[in-house]
Motif scaffolding. Structure first.
Motif, mmCIF file in Angstrom:
data_model
loop_
_atom_site.group_PDB
_atom_site.id
_atom_site.type_symbol
_atom_site.label_atom_id
_atom_site.label_comp_id
_atom_site.label_asym_id
_atom_site.label_seq_id
_atom_site.Cartn_x
_atom_site.Cartn_y
_atom_site.Cartn_z
ATOM 1 N N HIS A 120 0.833 -1.213 0.000
ATOM 2 C CA HIS A 120 0.000 0.000 0.000
ATOM 3 C C HIS A 120 0.864 1.257 0.000
ATOM 4 C CE1 HIS A 120 -3.943 -1.811 0.020
ATOM 5 N NE2 HIS A 120 -3.493 -2.691 0.901
ATOM 6 N N ALA A 121 2.013 1.204 0.702
ATOM 7 C CA ALA A 121 2.926 2.350 0.686
ATOM 8 C C ALA A 121 3.490 2.549 -0.726
ATOM 9 C CB ALA A 121 4.054 2.127 1.694
ATOM 10 N N GLY A 122 3.859 1.464 -1.399
ATOM 11 C CA GLY A 122 4.343 1.553 -2.773
ATOM 12 C C GLY A 122 3.276 2.084 -3.711
ATOM 13 N N ASP A 123 2.037 1.667 -3.482
ATOM 14 C CA ASP A 123 0.921 2.101 -4.320
ATOM 15 C C ASP A 123 0.701 3.612 -4.226
ATOM 16 O OD1 ASP A 123 -1.336 1.449 -6.070
ATOM 17 O OD2 ASP A 123 -2.603 1.893 -4.340
ATOM 18 N N GLU A 124 0.996 4.193 -3.068
ATOM 19 C CA GLU A 124 0.840 5.637 -2.890
ATOM 20 C C GLU A 124 1.928 6.428 -3.616
ATOM 21 O OE1 GLU A 124 -1.686 7.355 -1.431
ATOM 22 O OE2 GLU A 124 -2.621 5.374 -1.390
ATOM 23 N N ILE A 125 3.068 5.784 -3.894
ATOM 24 C CA ILE A 125 4.213 6.463 -4.501
ATOM 25 C C ILE A 125 4.313 6.210 -6.007
ATOM 26 C CG2 ILE A 125 6.754 6.466 -4.555
ATOM 27 C CD1 ILE A 125 6.633 5.902 -1.521
ATOM 28 N N CYS A 126 3.986 5.018 -6.447
ATOM 29 C CA CYS A 126 4.205 4.590 -7.834
ATOM 30 C C CYS A 126 3.461 5.486 -8.840
ATOM 31 C CB CYS A 126 3.751 3.141 -7.999
ATOM 32 S SG CYS A 126 3.944 2.512 -9.681
ATOM 33 N N PRO A 127 4.168 6.039 -9.827
ATOM 34 C CA PRO A 127 3.496 6.886 -10.811
ATOM 35 C C PRO A 127 2.497 6.126 -11.685
ATOM 36 C CG PRO A 127 5.821 6.625 -11.373
ATOM 37 C CD PRO A 127 5.622 5.998 -10.032
ATOM 38 N N TYR A 128 2.721 4.835 -11.908
ATOM 39 C CA TYR A 128 1.734 4.048 -12.655
ATOM 40 C C TYR A 128 0.442 3.957 -11.834
ATOM 41 C CZ TYR A 128 4.987 2.276 -16.239
ATOM 42 O OH TYR A 128 5.850 2.151 -17.294
ATOM 43 N N HIS A 130 -0.582 6.156 -9.652
ATOM 44 C CA HIS A 130 -1.214 7.476 -9.728
ATOM 45 C C HIS A 130 -1.975 7.632 -11.038
ATOM 46 C CE1 HIS A 130 0.306 9.670 -6.201
ATOM 47 N NE2 HIS A 130 1.368 8.887 -6.318
ATOM 48 N N ALA A 131 -1.380 7.176 -12.137
ATOM 49 C CA ALA A 131 -1.995 7.337 -13.457
ATOM 50 C C ALA A 131 -3.254 6.491 -13.611
ATOM 51 C CB ALA A 131 -0.992 6.973 -14.552
ATOM 52 N N THR A 132 -3.282 5.328 -12.974
ATOM 53 C CA THR A 132 -4.416 4.427 -13.152
ATOM 54 C C THR A 132 -5.515 4.641 -12.115
ATOM 55 O OG1 THR A 132 -3.344 2.705 -11.815
ATOM 56 C CG2 THR A 132 -3.003 2.620 -14.207
ATOM 57 N N ARG A 133 -5.184 5.210 -10.971
ATOM 58 C CA ARG A 133 -6.146 5.352 -9.872
ATOM 59 C C ARG A 133 -7.405 6.090 -10.323
ATOM 60 N NH1 ARG A 133 -2.803 6.827 -6.182
ATOM 61 N NH2 ARG A 133 -2.498 4.695 -5.473
ATOM 62 N N GLY A 134 -8.532 5.451 -10.121
ATOM 63 C CA GLY A 134 -9.810 6.039 -10.502
ATOM 64 C C GLY A 134 -10.150 5.848 -11.973
ATOM 65 N N ASN A 135 -9.227 5.279 -12.735
ATOM 66 C CA ASN A 135 -9.445 5.089 -14.171
ATOM 67 C C ASN A 135 -9.666 3.621 -14.550
ATOM 68 O OD1 ASN A 135 -9.072 7.875 -15.008
ATOM 69 N ND2 ASN A 135 -6.949 7.568 -14.427
ATOM 70 N N ILE A 136 -8.906 2.739 -13.895
ATOM 71 C CA ILE A 136 -9.069 1.310 -14.159
ATOM 72 C C ILE A 136 -8.998 0.561 -12.832
ATOM 73 C CG2 ILE A 136 -8.061 1.461 -16.473
ATOM 74 C CD1 ILE A 136 -5.549 0.106 -15.408
ATOM 75 N N GLU A 137 -9.533 -0.645 -12.829
ATOM 76 C CA GLU A 137 -9.488 -1.481 -11.641
ATOM 77 C C GLU A 137 -8.075 -2.016 -11.447
ATOM 78 O OE1 GLU A 137 -11.150 -5.840 -10.220
ATOM 79 O OE2 GLU A 137 -12.154 -4.818 -11.881
ATOM 80 N N VAL A 138 -7.510 -1.781 -10.259
ATOM 81 C CA VAL A 138 -6.199 -2.326 -9.902
ATOM 82 C C VAL A 138 -6.342 -3.019 -8.552
ATOM 83 C CG1 VAL A 138 -3.788 -1.801 -9.347
ATOM 84 C CG2 VAL A 138 -4.954 -0.497 -11.144
ATOM 85 N N THR A 139 -5.952 -4.278 -8.493
ATOM 86 C CA THR A 139 -5.994 -5.016 -7.230
ATOM 87 C C THR A 139 -4.573 -5.333 -6.784
ATOM 88 O OG1 THR A 139 -6.246 -7.128 -8.375
ATOM 89 C CG2 THR A 139 -8.263 -6.024 -7.672
ATOM 90 N N LEU A 140 -4.353 -5.317 -5.473
ATOM 91 C CA LEU A 140 -3.062 -5.635 -4.871
ATOM 92 C C LEU A 140 -3.206 -6.911 -4.056
ATOM 93 C CD1 LEU A 140 -2.149 -2.110 -3.427
ATOM 94 C CD2 LEU A 140 -1.602 -3.008 -5.685
#
Length: 143
Positions: A120-128, A130-140
């Motif tokens: 989750h910490a990586g997800d907050e930093i990763c530019p990919y 950031h680019a996908t958030r709210g645009n496509i479904e991403v699961t961790l």
């Protein structure tokens, strides 16, 4: 949108669409492109989803490593860590096509709760991310 000042810019071009060629301006990448068999192609070349999955997985692992430099309470990323990105493409109900991504991290020696916190910490930093958030479904998922 938060403005950024790039410290690096990559440039790539494609010719022929999904049945063509992709090259970077420095010629470090020069790939034959072809749609996967599941989309009616020969599957003999690389496709854009493979390239996106490669970039996202590498960037996400780097973001997790960087997160540990910002938050010393996070566990260190083990040398044998691996992030796998599965990128799916399919028709959208409105029109066109859409993507979805599943990111799975193998973090040997780190318990599940700490591994999830690190992801989750990586997800907050990763530019990919950031680019996908709210645009496509991403699961961790922790593998």
């Amino acid at each position: 949108m938060t403005p950024i000042t790039p410290v690096y810019e990559a440039q790539a071009s494609a010719t022929g669409g999904r049945d063509g060629r992709a090259t970077t301006s420095d010629n470090k990448i020069d790939l034959k492109l072809s749609p996967p068999k599941e989309m009616g192609g020969t599957g003999e070349g690389t496709n854009p989803e493979q390239l996106f999955a490669s970039g996202y997985s590498a960037c996400f692992l780097g973001a997790m490593k960087f997160a540990t430099t910002l938050d010393k309470s996070l566990p260190k990323v083990p040398a044998d860590a691996k992030v796998t990105a599965t990128v799916g493409i399919g028709p959208r109900p409105d029109k066109g096509f859409g993507l979805k991504v599943a990111l799975s991290a193998s973090l040997p020696g780190i318990d599940r709760a700490e591994a999830e916190r690190l992801m989750h910490a990586g997800d907050e930093i990763c530019p990919y991310s950031h680019a996908t958030r709210g645009n496509i479904e991403v699961t961790l998922t922790v593998a």
